[in-house]
Design a protein around this motif. Structure first.
Motif, mmCIF file in Angstrom:
data_model
loop_
_atom_site.group_PDB
_atom_site.id
_atom_site.type_symbol
_atom_site.label_atom_id
_atom_site.label_comp_id
_atom_site.label_asym_id
_atom_site.label_seq_id
_atom_site.Cartn_x
_atom_site.Cartn_y
_atom_site.Cartn_z
ATOM 1 N N ILE A 186 7.057 -6.395 -2.413
ATOM 2 C CA ILE A 186 5.598 -6.394 -2.343
ATOM 3 C C ILE A 186 5.072 -5.037 -2.813
ATOM 4 N N GLY A 187 3.908 -5.073 -3.407
ATOM 5 C CA GLY A 187 3.206 -3.849 -3.754
ATOM 6 C C GLY A 187 2.023 -3.673 -2.827
ATOM 7 N N ILE A 188 1.908 -2.507 -2.227
ATOM 8 C CA ILE A 188 0.802 -2.199 -1.325
ATOM 9 C C ILE A 188 0.241 -0.830 -1.697
ATOM 10 N N GLY A 189 -0.815 -0.414 -1.024
ATOM 11 C CA GLY A 189 -1.372 0.888 -1.350
ATOM 12 C C GLY A 189 -2.442 1.324 -0.379
ATOM 13 N N GLU A 190 -2.618 2.639 -0.289
ATOM 14 C CA GLU A 190 -3.655 3.201 0.579
ATOM 15 C C GLU A 190 -5.008 3.231 -0.120
ATOM 16 N N VAL A 191 -5.012 3.581 -1.398
ATOM 17 C CA VAL A 191 -6.227 3.657 -2.199
ATOM 18 C C VAL A 191 -5.983 2.884 -3.483
ATOM 19 N N PRO A 192 -6.806 1.899 -3.814
ATOM 20 C CA PRO A 192 -6.595 1.130 -5.039
ATOM 21 C C PRO A 192 -6.457 2.026 -6.261
ATOM 22 N N GLY A 240 4.346 7.735 15.469
ATOM 23 C CA GLY A 240 4.405 8.997 14.741
ATOM 24 C C GLY A 240 3.551 8.921 13.489
ATOM 25 N N PHE A 241 4.184 9.058 12.340
ATOM 26 C CA PHE A 241 3.504 8.937 11.055
ATOM 27 C C PHE A 241 3.076 7.484 10.862
ATOM 28 N N TRP A 242 1.860 7.253 10.403
ATOM 29 C CA TRP A 242 1.408 5.874 10.175
ATOM 30 C C TRP A 242 0.441 5.828 8.997
ATOM 31 N N LYS A 243 0.418 4.662 8.356
ATOM 32 C CA LYS A 243 -0.496 4.430 7.250
ATOM 33 C C LYS A 243 -0.964 2.982 7.276
ATOM 34 N N LEU A 244 -2.225 2.768 6.905
ATOM 35 C CA LEU A 244 -2.812 1.441 6.757
ATOM 36 C C LEU A 244 -2.928 1.137 5.272
ATOM 37 N N CYS A 245 -2.440 -0.022 4.870
ATOM 38 C CA CYS A 245 -2.371 -0.327 3.443
ATOM 39 C C CYS A 245 -2.913 -1.716 3.131
ATOM 40 N N GLY A 246 -3.574 -1.826 2.003
ATOM 41 C CA GLY A 246 -3.936 -3.116 1.455
ATOM 42 C C GLY A 246 -2.885 -3.551 0.457
ATOM 43 N N SER A 247 -3.096 -4.701 -0.163
ATOM 44 C CA SER A 247 -2.145 -5.195 -1.152
ATOM 45 C C SER A 247 -2.885 -5.706 -2.369
ATOM 46 N N ARG A 284 6.649 5.625 -3.078
ATOM 47 C CA ARG A 284 5.224 5.875 -2.903
ATOM 48 C C ARG A 284 4.802 6.992 -3.837
ATOM 49 N N ALA A 285 3.678 6.804 -4.515
ATOM 50 C CA ALA A 285 3.235 7.809 -5.474
ATOM 51 C C ALA A 285 1.723 7.949 -5.445
ATOM 52 N N THR A 286 1.277 9.177 -5.650
ATOM 53 C CA THR A 286 -0.128 9.442 -5.935
ATOM 54 C C THR A 286 -0.242 9.592 -7.441
ATOM 55 N N VAL A 287 -0.913 8.653 -8.081
ATOM 56 C CA VAL A 287 -1.032 8.633 -9.533
ATOM 57 C C VAL A 287 -2.169 9.552 -9.962
ATOM 58 N N ARG A 288 -1.896 10.397 -10.933
ATOM 59 C CA ARG A 288 -2.960 11.242 -11.461
ATOM 60 C C ARG A 288 -4.017 10.345 -12.126
ATOM 61 N N PRO A 289 -5.314 10.586 -11.856
ATOM 62 C CA PRO A 289 -6.349 9.733 -12.450
ATOM 63 C C PRO A 289 -6.252 9.625 -13.959
ATOM 64 N N SER A 290 -5.844 10.704 -14.614
ATOM 65 C CA SER A 290 -5.754 10.694 -16.074
ATOM 66 C C SER A 290 -4.634 9.793 -16.578
ATOM 67 N N ALA A 291 -3.682 9.430 -15.689
ATOM 68 C CA ALA A 291 -2.542 8.603 -16.092
ATOM 69 C C ALA A 291 -2.627 7.185 -15.539
ATOM 70 N N LEU A 351 -4.770 4.452 -7.280
ATOM 71 C CA LEU A 351 -4.244 5.820 -7.285
ATOM 72 C C LEU A 351 -3.124 6.079 -6.275
ATOM 73 N N HIS A 352 -3.099 5.402 -5.139
ATOM 74 C CA HIS A 352 -2.047 5.611 -4.143
ATOM 75 C C HIS A 352 -1.249 4.319 -4.029
ATOM 76 N N GLN A 353 -0.069 4.290 -4.618
ATOM 77 C CA GLN A 353 0.664 3.042 -4.746
ATOM 78 C C GLN A 353 2.024 3.097 -4.054
ATOM 79 N N ILE A 354 2.416 1.953 -3.458
ATOM 80 C CA ILE A 354 3.686 1.845 -2.733
ATOM 81 C C ILE A 354 4.376 0.558 -3.167
#
Length: 213
Positions: A138-144, A16-23, A106-113, A146-149
């Motif tokens: 563990i901390g992982i993310g989709e985009v260094p 179903g829903f899927w995401k690929l993440c780095g760390s 999981r959060a999308t961080v505003r670039p200004s913050a 700005l997108h943090q998990i």
């Protein structure tokens, strides 16, 4: 392989829903990428399908062959709040929070913050790293940056709540996030831990929860 997986994962039966993440380096709670550790998050219609496909589907077999080590955690969502990429990815089974629990934020961080957010992360990482109750984190993310998990596993709901309520770096960061509106999108989910497969750093991260050695 992570890039090519975007072509293979949609063709896996039952996914179903899927995401690929780095760390990040260390335990993942840094903005510096760790090119040795990656994560795949996916939803499935049931536990049997999840076990079978993560073992037998070609893309997952390929990862197993090429990885030094692999660890899978099978979870059942008990509560979900918020959105991920504009959708609610998990469907809560409303099961009572008993036994070992996993928490995912999981959060999308505003670039200004982003700079203010990352200044607080090392303190939070140190506190959770020294908490005797946390079995895995563990901390992982989709985009260094700005997108943090964050993903952590606890022995029970009380231990998880005690960490969240403690007036330390974590609580102060949450207040700063709310006051400053740092996130454009966020999601918080809890899960029952149903099963695991494989090893992490040569051992079983959840062994102390079950009294194993």
């Amino acid at each position: 392989m992570m890039g090519f997986a975007r072509l293979s994962l949609p063709r896996v039966d039952g996914i179903g829903f899927w995401k690929l993440c780095g760390s990040g380096t260390g335990e993942g709670f840094t903005p510096v990428p760790n090119t040795a550790v990656y994560a795949i998050l996916a939803t499935w219609p049931d536990l049997e399908t999840a076990r079978k496909q993560t073992r037998d589907a070609a893309i997952f077999r390929r990862y197993e062959r090429r990885a030094i080590e692999a660890w899978s955690v099978f979870l059942g969502p008990t509560s979900v709040r918020g959105n991920w990429s504009g959708v609610v990815p998990f469907q809560s089974d409303h099961h009572q929070d008993t036994g070992a629990l996993a928490a995912l934020t999981r959060a999308t961080v505003r670039p200004s913050a982003a700079l203010r957010f990352w200044r607080r992360v090392p303190d939070i990482s140190a506190v959770i790293g020294h908490d005797p109750n946390v079995a895995f984190k563990i901390g992982i993310g989709e985009v260094p940056l700005l997108h943090q998990i964050t993903f952590s596993i606890w022995p029970d709901a009380d231990a998880m709540a005690a960490f969240a309520r403690h007036d330390g770096p974590h609580a102060r960061a949450i207040r700063a996030v709310r006051d400053g509106n740092w996130f454009r999108e966020e999601l918080y989910a809890r899960f029952r831990v149903l099963d695991t497969r494989g090893t992490w750093n040569g051992g079983q991260p959840l062994a102390k929860l079950s009294g194993q050695t």
